[in-house]
Motif scaffolding. Structure first.
Motif, mmCIF file in Angstrom:
data_model
loop_
_atom_site.group_PDB
_atom_site.id
_atom_site.type_symbol
_atom_site.label_atom_id
_atom_site.label_comp_id
_atom_site.label_asym_id
_atom_site.label_seq_id
_atom_site.Cartn_x
_atom_site.Cartn_y
_atom_site.Cartn_z
ATOM 1 N N THR A 126 3.180 -6.797 11.875
ATOM 2 C CA THR A 126 4.163 -7.601 11.145
ATOM 3 C C THR A 126 3.504 -8.413 10.029
ATOM 4 O O THR A 126 4.160 -9.237 9.403
ATOM 5 N N GLY A 127 2.220 -8.166 9.775
ATOM 6 C CA GLY A 127 1.508 -8.871 8.710
ATOM 7 C C GLY A 127 2.030 -8.477 7.341
ATOM 8 O O GLY A 127 2.760 -7.492 7.176
ATOM 9 N N GLU A 128 1.665 -9.259 6.357
ATOM 10 C CA GLU A 128 2.120 -9.063 4.979
ATOM 11 C C GLU A 128 3.639 -8.850 4.919
ATOM 12 O O GLU A 128 4.136 -7.905 4.318
ATOM 13 N N SER A 129 4.344 -9.746 5.602
ATOM 14 C CA SER A 129 5.820 -9.741 5.642
ATOM 15 C C SER A 129 6.383 -8.413 6.149
ATOM 16 O O SER A 129 7.373 -7.906 5.638
ATOM 17 N N SER A 130 5.723 -7.843 7.145
ATOM 18 C CA SER A 130 6.143 -6.580 7.786
ATOM 19 C C SER A 130 6.136 -5.387 6.834
ATOM 20 O O SER A 130 6.767 -4.363 7.088
ATOM 21 N N LYS A 131 5.418 -5.508 5.761
ATOM 22 C CA LYS A 131 5.351 -4.451 4.751
ATOM 23 C C LYS A 131 4.866 -3.118 5.328
ATOM 24 O O LYS A 131 5.286 -2.056 4.882
ATOM 25 N N TRP A 132 3.980 -3.169 6.334
ATOM 26 C CA TRP A 132 3.397 -1.962 6.910
ATOM 27 C C TRP A 132 3.875 -1.731 8.336
ATOM 28 O O TRP A 132 3.217 -1.048 9.109
ATOM 29 N N GLY A 177 0.756 -1.395 10.960
ATOM 30 C CA GLY A 177 -0.207 -2.295 10.328
ATOM 31 C C GLY A 177 -0.827 -1.606 9.136
ATOM 32 O O GLY A 177 -0.695 -0.396 8.953
ATOM 33 N N PHE A 178 -1.500 -2.368 8.317
ATOM 34 C CA PHE A 178 -2.064 -1.808 7.090
ATOM 35 C C PHE A 178 -3.330 -1.021 7.335
ATOM 36 O O PHE A 178 -3.507 0.069 6.828
#
Length: 136
Positions: free
Chosen positions: A51-57, A62-63
């Motif tokens: 859910t990091g980077e506003s759930s972008k990945w 995750g990224f």
């Protein structure tokens, strides 16, 4: 095929060999992004967290599943430089005689405060035989 004699593996660096070993260096993933303890750094809170980077990945989980070795936070204001020097030392210890570097922007190439310029000066400070090749 080995790039240098097996003795290089126990007695690096292989700078005396006629064959050089270059590793790809991708500066967007340095040892440390924000000078925080590994448990609280950007890699753990954003890149590795789905859910990091506003759930972008979120769909990918995750990224970036792998991460560089965690580095302890320091009060030294030159922490970026120290980390890059450490990356050069780690490479030399593994028989790597230089990095190939993708230059991903004009700003990276001309800004003397960029990671590219930091790497170039850090490599010279650690061992002037360590070579870097830049690719645009």
């Amino acid at each position: 095929m080995r790039a240098c004699p097996s003795r290089c593996l126990t007695q690096p660096p292989c700078f005396g060999s006629t064959k050089k070993v270059f590793a790809h260096y991708f500066y967007p993933f340095p040892l440390q992004i924000d000078n925080k303890a590994p448990e609280q750094d950007y890699y753990n809170t954003q890149y590795l967290n789905k859910t990091g980077e506003s759930s972008k990945w979120l769909a990918q989980g995750g990224f970036s599943p792998p991460r560089p070795l965690g580095v302890k936070a320091t009060s030294d204001p030159n922490w970026r430089r120290l980390n890059v020097e450490n990356e050069v030392r780690l490479a030399i210890a593994r028989g790597i005689t230089g990095f190939t570097i993708d230059v991903m922007s004009v700003k990276e190439a001309i800004n003397v405060d960029s990671h590219l310029h930091l790497l170039l000066s850090a490599a010279q400070a650690v061992d002037s035989r360590f070579k870097n090749r830049r690719h645009a």
